[in-house]
Design an enzyme around this catalytic site. Structure first.
Site, PDB file in Angstrom:
ATOM      1  N   ALA A  51      -1.743 -11.930   0.908  1.00 44.27           N
ATOM      2  CA  ALA A  51      -1.896 -13.326   1.320  1.00 44.27           C
ATOM      3  C   ALA A  51      -2.712 -14.153   0.341  1.00 44.27           C
ATOM      4  O   ALA A  51      -2.817 -15.370   0.504  1.00 44.27           O
ATOM      5  CB  ALA A  51      -2.527 -13.393   2.709  1.00 44.27           C
ATOM      6  N   GLY A  52      -3.320 -13.496  -0.649  1.00 39.54           N
ATOM      7  CA  GLY A  52      -4.150 -14.223  -1.598  1.00 39.54           C
ATOM      8  C   GLY A  52      -5.448 -14.719  -0.995  1.00 39.54           C
ATOM      9  O   GLY A  52      -6.014 -15.717  -1.454  1.00 39.54           O
ATOM     10  N   VAL A  53      -5.929 -14.010   0.019  1.00 37.05           N
ATOM     11  CA  VAL A  53      -7.101 -14.483   0.766  1.00 37.05           C
ATOM     12  C   VAL A  53      -8.290 -13.530   0.673  1.00 37.05           C
ATOM     13  O   VAL A  53      -9.425 -13.958   0.490  1.00 37.05           O
ATOM     14  CB  VAL A  53      -6.724 -14.702   2.253  1.00 37.05           C
ATOM     15  CG1 VAL A  53      -7.969 -14.967   3.098  1.00 37.05           C
ATOM     16  CG2 VAL A  53      -5.757 -15.869   2.382  1.00 37.05           C
ATOM     17  N   SER A  54      -8.046 -12.225   0.797  1.00 40.93           N
ATOM     18  CA  SER A  54      -9.150 -11.270   0.909  1.00 40.93           C
ATOM     19  C   SER A  54      -9.302 -10.369  -0.321  1.00 40.93           C
ATOM     20  O   SER A  54     -10.287 -10.455  -1.047  1.00 40.93           O
ATOM     21  CB  SER A  54      -8.961 -10.415   2.170  1.00 40.93           C
ATOM     22  OG  SER A  54     -10.024  -9.496   2.325  1.00 40.93           O
ATOM     23  N   ARG A  55      -8.322  -9.500  -0.564  1.00 41.10           N
ATOM     24  CA  ARG A  55      -8.473  -8.521  -1.641  1.00 41.10           C
ATOM     25  C   ARG A  55      -8.538  -9.160  -3.025  1.00 41.10           C
ATOM     26  O   ARG A  55      -9.448  -8.866  -3.823  1.00 41.10           O
ATOM     27  CB  ARG A  55      -7.323  -7.506  -1.578  1.00 41.10           C
ATOM     28  CG  ARG A  55      -7.443  -6.524  -0.440  1.00 41.10           C
ATOM     29  CD  ARG A  55      -6.160  -5.734  -0.223  1.00 41.10           C
ATOM     30  NE  ARG A  55      -5.115  -6.552   0.405  1.00 41.10           N
ATOM     31  CZ  ARG A  55      -3.953  -6.071   0.819  1.00 41.10           C
ATOM     32  NH1 ARG A  55      -3.670  -4.791   0.638  1.00 41.10           N
ATOM     33  NH2 ARG A  55      -3.063  -6.864   1.400  1.00 41.10           N
ATOM     34  N   CYS A  69      -2.920 -10.461  -3.967  1.00 43.09           N
ATOM     35  CA  CYS A  69      -2.777  -9.437  -2.930  1.00 43.09           C
ATOM     36  C   CYS A  69      -1.618  -9.896  -2.045  1.00 43.09           C
ATOM     37  O   CYS A  69      -0.692 -10.537  -2.549  1.00 43.09           O
ATOM     38  CB  CYS A  69      -4.081  -9.243  -2.155  1.00 43.09           C
ATOM     39  SG  CYS A  69      -4.798 -10.760  -1.485  1.00 43.09           S
TER      40      CYS A  69
END
Length: 364
Positions: free
Chosen positions: A141-145, A139
């Protein structure tokens, strides 16, 4: 870019841009989970980034016009909370020498965003990609989605709880943290048996919430997202069709008490947790977070259903109004997008209420 499982990586937009620009020895497929499905999103993120692409197809929620869209690629509006013209995913060859296969799924990183309706297409892409090579799920930031998509995939393939999937993913990347809305939906996914079961009361309640949120944002609610009218022979499901054995294995049908027209089936009913009867009819208790089920003491005087195509007032966009039989105009109940409190005390939002005294239950 972080390895999660064999041939499965998680990353951010920088990782994806690097692979698209320079290629990668490991990555053959990319799953982009961004607010826009267009690859031009990368150019908007960083000026000067342009990648060659060759579109394979676009798939819409209800089979709207798109490249190579087929019935198998679309989701019927009656079974999905997505709008009819909602882009489900875009598939293309992309990157250096057009050697990468990229699927883009348009999801915003917002708690109110509908994640569940996108999971199946993501699962299919990840599975096929891992058979052919390796896939990067990213996504912004590579954190949530991207984390939520991979968590769901781990839950499905390894039968992990939501909590265990998050813990497992954090062993690969410590910073992952899906937003609370995604975590709630992944818990629903677990409760539905690690699948998106559109017949489940859990999904029905979720779908109503999505519709209610859309209405509150001022969006027009398209009637294609309403349930079929069970009173029309062409739309009536198999449960109301005549069978050789009278009443055998038949789901209950709710009929107008005055003219006997079918107005709802059991599959249209949206269950709720019984409240605390009249004792809960105060402003500060308008929530169904009850610790005890007191349904034995307080029987609900109404049933609540999903919005159906015969509900003309709902289709016209009113906030609230009467629900009247389309055949005899008898009053059957009431609807309110802001919610209605049931006689048991539970607060249902949005609410499409049929009074039990105005309908009969029949299996014939």
């Amino acid at each position: 870019m972080y390895l999660v499982r064999e041939n499965l990586f998680i990353g951010d937009i920088s990782d994806a841009a690097e692979v698209l620009q320079n290629g990668g020895n490991e990555i053959t497929h990319i799953l982009s989970v961004l607010s826009s499905a267009s690859i031009s999103f990368f150019s908007e993120w960083r000026s000067g980034l342009v990648f060659p692409t060759k579109e394979i197809k676009k798939v819409y929620a209800c089979g709207s016009a798109g490249t190579s869209t087929s019935d198998e690629d679309s989701i019927e509006g009656s079974k999905s909370s997505l709008s009819p013209d909602k882009l489900l995913y875009s598939l293309e060859y992309a990157g250096k020498d057009l050697k990468l296969v990229r699927m883009a799924v348009p999801i915003r990183d917002m708690e109110s965003e509908n994640l569940l309706d996108y999971l199946d297409v993501c699962f299919n892409f990840i599975e096929e990609s891992r058979k052919e090579g390796s896939v990067l799920v990213h996504c912004f930031a590579g954190v949530s989605r991207s984390a939520a998509i991979i968590m769901a995939n781990l839950m499905k393939t390894e039968r992990l709880s939501q909590e265990d999937a998050l813990e497992s993913l954090r062993q690969s990347r410590e910073t992952v943290c899906p937003n609370d809305g995604f975590l709630d939906q992944l818990k629903m996914f677990e409760q539905m048996g690690f699948k998106v079961d559109r017949a489940s009361p859990i999904y029905k309640r979720f779908r109503l919430k999505v519709l209610g949120d859309s209405y509150n944002r001022g969006e027009k609610i398209d009637s294609s997202k309403f349930g079929a009218d069970p009173g029309l022979p062409a739309e009536a499901p198999a449960e109301v069709e005549k069978s050789p054995v009278r009443g055998k294995n038949r789901a209950p049908a709710y009929r107008c008490k005055k003219c006997r027209r079918v107005v709802a089936l059991q599959e249209n009913v949206v269950d709720h947790v019984p409240g605390e009867g009249e004792t809960s009819f105060t402003w500060h208790k308008r929530r169904s977070s009850n610790l005890f089920n007191k349904s034995d003491e307080f029987e609900c005087s109404s049933i609540f259903v999903e919005p159906l195509k015969w509900m003309t007032g709902v289709e016209e966009g009113a906030l609230e109004g009467k629900l009247s039989c389309v055949h005899c105009d008898a009053r059957l109940g009431y609807f309110n997008w802001s919610g209605i409190q049931c006689s048991c005390g539970s607060w249902i939002t949005p609410a499409f209420q049929l009074h039990k005294g105005r309908v009969d239950i029949s299996t014939v």
